[in-house]
Design an enzyme around this catalytic site. Structure first.
Site, PDB file in Angstrom:
ATOM      1  N   LEU A   1       0.817  -1.211   0.000  1.00  0.00           N
ATOM      2  CA  LEU A   1       0.000   0.000   0.000  1.00  0.00           C
ATOM      3  C   LEU A   1       0.853   1.264   0.000  1.00  0.00           C
ATOM      4  CD1 LEU A   1      -2.929  -1.130   2.324  1.00  0.00           C
ATOM      5  CD2 LEU A   1      -2.661  -1.389  -0.144  1.00  0.00           C
ATOM      6  N   ARG A   2       2.159   1.088   0.066  1.00  0.00           N
ATOM      7  CA  ARG A   2       3.146   2.156  -0.186  1.00  0.00           C
ATOM      8  C   ARG A   2       3.201   3.270   0.846  1.00  0.00           C
ATOM      9  NH1 ARG A   2       5.829  -1.229  -2.966  1.00  0.00           N
ATOM     10  NH2 ARG A   2       5.437  -1.348  -5.205  1.00  0.00           N
TER      11      ARG A   2
ATOM     12  N   ASP B   1       0.179  -9.818  -4.660  1.00  0.00           N
ATOM     13  CA  ASP B   1       1.424  -9.035  -4.676  1.00  0.00           C
ATOM     14  C   ASP B   1       1.183  -7.693  -5.389  1.00  0.00           C
ATOM     15  OD1 ASP B   1       3.998  -8.190  -4.298  1.00  0.00           O
ATOM     16  OD2 ASP B   1       4.930  -9.658  -5.630  1.00  0.00           O
TER      17      ASP B   1
ATOM     18  N   HIS C   1       3.246   1.262  -8.808  1.00  0.00           N
ATOM     19  CA  HIS C   1       4.366   2.143  -9.147  1.00  0.00           C
ATOM     20  C   HIS C   1       3.832   3.280 -10.001  1.00  0.00           C
ATOM     21  CE1 HIS C   1       7.579  -0.259  -7.482  1.00  0.00           C
ATOM     22  NE2 HIS C   1       7.090  -1.333  -8.063  1.00  0.00           N
TER      23      HIS C   1
HETATM   24 ZN   LIG Z   1       8.135 -10.219  -2.680  1.00  0.00          ZN
END
Ligand SMILES: [Zn+2]
Length: 432
Positions: free
Chosen positions: A65-66, A311, A315
């Protein structure tokens, strides 16, 4: 208490084996009753679920979730709130947030921040994963006990391996003592040698450094051996190679407390997607060869791989515009995962819907040790309503995620979540 009636859907609960057309009544935050059509009395809101699947809300053990703990998040490709919105749009009611943010989630304060921001968003449940090592630097274990007390559900240095064997062992022994699973990104950094894509035929053609399957397989073997030795429940993230599937299968047969996940892109794409050097297809571990995809699919079918996890790795477009060798690895997945799973596993006849739903609900719930992922009277009302037949085109510009790095853009596909309910609240309803 509000009463929501899900009327006439095919209710699938893999945990109990229930698979029947019936009505389901939600009262407050619980599932109050399941019964024949029309038998459950009036409701404040009735949702027509005919020709739809009514399943436990999907659980994704692996998303990014950055948002850095307690910092401004404006320039980020995702936030806790936007990621949680993407989750519910994909039918996910629970997501585990990986800790490789900058700075990483390696303290109880950071864990509490994630929980608080997830609650404020009020969409999917956001369960934070804490780092295995302090600063995710691999030099000494983080304070796992304090993070668990704050609400961390698992521990991971995802993005990389804990290379130092002594530190890795200490982490697993502590996680075992706490009864928490260790989520392991298995990649031997020396063998991977900075490879940008799979070390297969395409790397040679493109003249790029390759990341060989052996880098993953050596690390998966090491993690499985360590699980057997320490008793720690080791969960192998994003299994991508034929050899890795076989190592996990053997470790389980030998009684090691190992579980594993596979990502949608490793079920549906090969390294050939990278022939045009499009960085949207760069991911870690990299897209592999056809025989690897076949082996991962077979692992999901026969149970060597327990569950599916996206996953989801947002970006910015700017970062992905860099050349293939330098662009960041990762792709988003929350809003495209379900139809891709259906295409790879159901349309091919490998799994039935109840079998797929198990790999997205009760199986990941058991890995976490949380009481979610079930449809039963009295259970938490986390529910996804899925239209298994609806045809649509994946268009990332319509996504709730802030990011657009979806490798399935433009795919014509079938099946999607149309209603998502978390704790008895409708948090997503597809606009028709
Ligand atoms: Zn990984």
């Amino acid at each position: 208490m509000s009463r929501i009636l899900l009327a006439g859907g095919r209710i699938i609960d893999p945990a109990s084996g229930r698979d029947e057309v019936a009505d389901l009544l939600i009262q407050g935050d619980r599932i109050a009753a399941i019964g024949p059509a029309g038998s459950l009395g009036p409701a404040d809101r009735t949702i027509d679920c005919r020709r739809r699947l009514v399943v436990p809300g999907l659980i994704d053990l692996h998303v990014h979730l950055r948002e850095p703990p307690a910092q401004t998040a404006e320039e980020l490709p995702e936030t806790i709130a936007s990621g949680a919105a993407a989750a519910v749009a994909g039918g996910f009611t629970t997501v585990c947030a990986m800790p490789n943010t900058r700075p990483p989630i390696d303290t109880p304060q950071a864990v509490r921040y994630y929980i608080k921001r997830g609650r404020e968003a009020g969409l999917a449940r956001v369960l934070p994963v804490g780092c295995q090592t302090a600063g995710r630097a691999g030099r000494k274990p983080a304070d796992l006990a304090a993070m668990q007390a704050a609400g961390a559900v698992a521990f991971s240095d995802d993005g990389s391996d804990v290379a130092d064997p002594k530190v890795f062992e200490d982490v697993l022994r502590e996680a075992a003592r706490l009864g928490a699973p260790a989520f392991c990104h298995c990649e031997d950094a020396e063998l991977a040698a900075g490879g940008a894509i799979n070390d297969g035929p395409l790397a040679m053609v493109l003249g790029l450094p390759g990341n060989p399957p052996e880098a993953e397989e050596a690390a998966v073997q090491r993690a499985c051996d360590a699980a057997a030795r320490t008793g720690c429940r080791v969960h192998i993230c994003h299994v991508s190679t034929e050899g890795a599937v076989e190592i996990v299968r053997r470790a389980k047969a030998g009684g090691a407390p190992v579980t594993a996940e596979a990502a949608p892109h490793h079920l549906a794409l090969t390294e050939e997607s990278l022939a045009g050097r499009d960085t949207v297809f760069k991911v870690s571990p990299p897209l592999r060869c056809g025989h690897d995809v076949d082996a991962v699919l077979e692992g999901v079918r026969d149970g060597a791989i327990d569950c599916l996890a996206t996953d989801h790795a947002p970006h910015s477009a700017k970062a992905k515009r860099r050349p293939l060798a330098e662009a960041p690895a990762g792709m988003i997945g929350l809003e495209s995962a379900l139809p891709v799973y259906a295409k790879a596993l159901i349309e091919t006849g490998l799994l039935t819907w109840p079998q797929l739903v198990a790999r997205l609900t009760i199986n990941p719930a058991r890995i976490l040790g949380v009481d979610l992922g079930r449809i039963a009277v009295g259970a938490t009302a986390d529910v996804a309503v899925i239209d298994p037949e609806v045809a649509w085109r994946i268009e990332p510009t319509h996504f709730a995620s802030r990011a657009r790095n979806c490798p399935f853009a433009g795919w014509d596909i079938r099946g999607r979540a149309v209603t998502t309910i978390v704790g008895g609240r409708v948090v997503y309803q597809q606009e028709i």
